[in-house]
Design an enzyme around this catalytic site. Structure first.
Site, PDB file in Angstrom:
ATOM      1  N   LYS A  63       0.790  -1.240   0.000  1.00 44.72           N
ATOM      2  CA  LYS A  63       0.000   0.000   0.000  1.00 44.72           C
ATOM      3  C   LYS A  63       0.821   1.289   0.000  1.00 44.72           C
ATOM      4  O   LYS A  63       0.321   2.358   0.352  1.00 44.72           O
ATOM      5  CB  LYS A  63      -1.026   0.047   1.161  1.00 44.72           C
ATOM      6  CG  LYS A  63      -1.857  -1.179   1.359  1.00 44.72           C
ATOM      7  CD  LYS A  63      -2.271  -1.900   0.102  1.00 44.72           C
ATOM      8  CE  LYS A  63      -3.274  -1.171  -0.733  1.00 44.72           C
ATOM      9  NZ  LYS A  63      -3.512  -1.927  -2.010  1.00 44.72           N
ATOM     10  N   GLY A  65       2.457   2.348  -2.825  1.00 45.75           N
ATOM     11  CA  GLY A  65       2.591   2.877  -4.184  1.00 45.75           C
ATOM     12  C   GLY A  65       3.157   1.866  -5.166  1.00 45.75           C
ATOM     13  O   GLY A  65       3.663   2.237  -6.235  1.00 45.75           O
ATOM     14  N   THR A  67       1.623  -0.221  -7.176  1.00 45.31           N
ATOM     15  CA  THR A  67       0.928  -0.221  -8.476  1.00 45.31           C
ATOM     16  C   THR A  67       1.443   0.929  -9.348  1.00 45.31           C
ATOM     17  O   THR A  67       1.665   0.760 -10.556  1.00 45.31           O
ATOM     18  CB  THR A  67      -0.591  -0.049  -8.240  1.00 45.31           C
ATOM     19  OG1 THR A  67      -1.001  -0.927  -7.197  1.00 45.31           O
ATOM     20  CG2 THR A  67      -1.384  -0.317  -9.491  1.00 45.31           C
ATOM     21  N   HIS A 125       7.204  -7.828  -2.010  1.00 41.81           N
ATOM     22  CA  HIS A 125       7.023  -7.131  -0.724  1.00 41.81           C
ATOM     23  C   HIS A 125       7.971  -7.721   0.328  1.00 41.81           C
ATOM     24  O   HIS A 125       7.916  -7.342   1.492  1.00 41.81           O
ATOM     25  CB  HIS A 125       5.588  -7.290  -0.220  1.00 41.81           C
ATOM     26  CG  HIS A 125       4.547  -6.569  -1.034  1.00 41.81           C
ATOM     27  ND1 HIS A 125       4.681  -5.254  -1.415  1.00 41.81           N
ATOM     28  CD2 HIS A 125       3.348  -6.978  -1.522  1.00 41.81           C
ATOM     29  CE1 HIS A 125       3.617  -4.895  -2.110  1.00 41.81           C
ATOM     30  NE2 HIS A 125       2.795  -5.920  -2.192  1.00 41.81           N
ATOM     31  N   GLY A 280      -5.549   7.961  -4.076  1.00 39.13           N
ATOM     32  CA  GLY A 280      -4.292   8.415  -4.673  1.00 39.13           C
ATOM     33  C   GLY A 280      -3.846   9.795  -4.197  1.00 39.13           C
ATOM     34  O   GLY A 280      -3.294  10.575  -4.965  1.00 39.13           O
TER      35      GLY A 280
HETATM   36  P1  A3P Z   1      -4.870   5.054  -1.543  1.00 38.49           P
HETATM   37  O1  A3P Z   1      -5.528   3.887  -0.901  1.00 38.49           O
HETATM   38  O2  A3P Z   1      -4.375   6.048  -0.542  1.00 38.49           O
HETATM   39  O3  A3P Z   1      -5.706   5.687  -2.593  1.00 38.49           O
HETATM   40  P2  A3P Z   1      -0.166  -0.339  -3.618  1.00 38.49           P
HETATM   41  O4  A3P Z   1      -0.099  -0.165  -5.077  1.00 38.49           O
HETATM   42  O5  A3P Z   1       1.174  -0.465  -2.955  1.00 38.49           O
HETATM   43  O6  A3P Z   1      -1.126  -1.405  -3.236  1.00 38.49           O
HETATM   44  O7  A3P Z   1      -0.725   1.028  -3.035  1.00 38.49           O
HETATM   45  C1  A3P Z   1      -2.041   1.425  -3.345  1.00 38.49           C
HETATM   46  C2  A3P Z   1      -2.129   2.922  -3.156  1.00 38.49           C
HETATM   47  O8  A3P Z   1      -1.517   3.583  -4.268  1.00 38.49           O
HETATM   48  C3  A3P Z   1      -3.574   3.378  -3.133  1.00 38.49           C
HETATM   49  O9  A3P Z   1      -3.576   4.529  -2.291  1.00 38.49           O
HETATM   50  C4  A3P Z   1      -3.815   3.713  -4.592  1.00 38.49           C
HETATM   51  O10 A3P Z   1      -4.909   4.545  -4.811  1.00 38.49           O
HETATM   52  C5  A3P Z   1      -2.499   4.396  -4.926  1.00 38.49           C
HETATM   53  N1  A3P Z   1      -2.203   4.425  -6.356  1.00 38.49           N
HETATM   54  C6  A3P Z   1      -2.366   3.451  -7.282  1.00 38.49           C
HETATM   55  N2  A3P Z   1      -1.985   3.869  -8.496  1.00 38.49           N
HETATM   56  C7  A3P Z   1      -1.571   5.155  -8.346  1.00 38.49           C
HETATM   57  C8  A3P Z   1      -1.092   6.162  -9.260  1.00 38.49           C
HETATM   58  N3  A3P Z   1      -0.960   5.927 -10.554  1.00 38.49           N
HETATM   59  N4  A3P Z   1      -0.766   7.372  -8.744  1.00 38.49           N
HETATM   60  C9  A3P Z   1      -0.892   7.628  -7.429  1.00 38.49           C
HETATM   61  N5  A3P Z   1      -1.363   6.734  -6.520  1.00 38.49           N
HETATM   62  C10 A3P Z   1      -1.691   5.511  -6.976  1.00 38.49           C
END
Ligand code: A3P
Length: 312
Positions: A63, A65, A67, A125, A280
């Site tokens: 969680k 970032g 993705t 991870h 995001g």
């Molecule tokens: P939020 O839940 O705060 O919106 P991970 O990818 O490690 O699982 O983290 C997910 C978090 O990254 C989520 O945060 C998601 O919305 C955000 N996220 C995914 N793609 C993103 C992007 N292109 N730019 C910014 N934040 C992104």
């Protein structure tokens, strides 16, 4: 793949946590917590993965970032195919080693790994404390690590768990989530140990580990894309190329693609594709944590990070 032997699991410390079914067990292996299913993949990965010097490994605590980082690095390495991000979720373009490659169903993972035949891109991870015992440490392969403000990481995880089937029966109380975060009892936790060790590697071996924060990426995506491309040995000829990649991977652009709105789940995890694109934003924790919770996490952050010279 063999299921973990009962006596091995029984020998490990265990703790209950919320989990995708609303109730799950985590087992502590070498100081970090894993579900049995993920621990199986972690052990297989640590034992069998043979890095190539040209490999790129994207590492993160969940969680923070992941993705976004997958999208950016995929587009930087596979410039000609960057538009694949319109019709394929980033997690199906870059597999996570312990979940998709070394899992009970590793089917398409190798064929999905990057379009550039010379550069394999994987994600993980798994904490560096465990990677350090493998060939990854001595290999010339590069690692990119993304981290994020602990309170936003926690809130992102709390929402993510709320998209699981179990949450319909029994939602995860925010107080419980804060307790688990502070105790470090979360998959791949403790968060603080995870972050600090990658930061240390990044400081000591900047040519091997690129350490970046979600907040820095938000602040100036184009600049970070340029730095990332240089680190990966793929500098841009034109400034606009970095800008284009930042725009393609922008949260609002990514969230609107049908594939990222889908309520389907990938075969390797029980969360919908849409759960990877929520808000995001930086600072969303202020909408969910009360002042006491914020104080508690801030105290912990000071204690763990400031002493190590890391500010958040
Ligand atoms: P939020 O839940 O705060 O919106 P991970 O990818 O490690 O699982 O983290 C997910 C978090 O990254 C989520 O945060 C998601 O919305 C955000 N996220 C995914 N793609 C993103 C992007 N292109 N730019 C910014 N934040 C992104």
């Amino acid at each position: 793949m063999a299921i973990l032997a009962d006596d091995f699991l029984l020998s490990l410390p265990k703790e209950e946590w919320y989990g995708p079914c609303g109730h799950d067990m985590l087992y502590q292996f070498k100081g970090f917590w894993f579900t049995p299913h993920i621990l199986e993949g972690v052990l297989q990965f640590l034992k069998n993965f043979k890095p190539l010097p040209t490999d790129v490994i994207l590492a993160s605590f969940p969680k923070t970032g992941t993705t976004w980082l997958k999208s950016l690095v995929f587009a930087i390495i596979n410039r000609a195919s960057k538009h694949s991000l319109i019709c394929t979720n980033p997690h199906d373009l870059i597999p996570t080693l312990e979940l998709q490659v070394y899992s009970s169903n590793p089917t398409a993972a190798h064929t999905l790994t990057s379009c550039d035949a010379n550069t394999r891109i994987f994600a993980t991870h798994v904490p560096y404390q465990l990677l350090a015992e493998t060939a990854i440490h001595s290999s010339q392969c590069r690692i990119v690590y993304v981290t994020r403000n602990p309170k936003d990481t926690l809130i992102s995880l709390w929402h993510y768990m709320g998209t699981s089937k179990g949450s319909l029966k029994k939602p995860w109380k925010i107080e419980e989530a804060v307790d688990k975060f502070c105790d470090g009892v979360l998959p791949d936790g403790p968060y603080y140990d995870h972050v600090l060790r990658f930061r240390k590697e990044g400081l000591e071996r900047p040519q091997k580990v690129f350490f970046v924060s979600y907040e820095d990426l938000k602040d100036d995506t184009k600049e970070q894309v340029k730095k990332l491309a240089e680190f990966l040995g793929r500098p841009f000829e034109k400034e606009e190329e970095a800008e284009e990649i930042a725009n393609i991977c922008d949260f609002r652009a990514m969230k609107q693609h049908e594939v990222n709105k889908s309520s389907d789940s990938p075969e390797w995890l029980e969360f919908p594709y849409s759960s990877y694109f929520r808000q995001g934003e930086v600072g969303d924790h202020k909408n969910y944590l009360d002042s006491e919770m914020i104080q508690r996490i801030d105290d912990m952050t000071k204690d763990k990070f400031y002493g190590a010279g890391f500010m958040y």
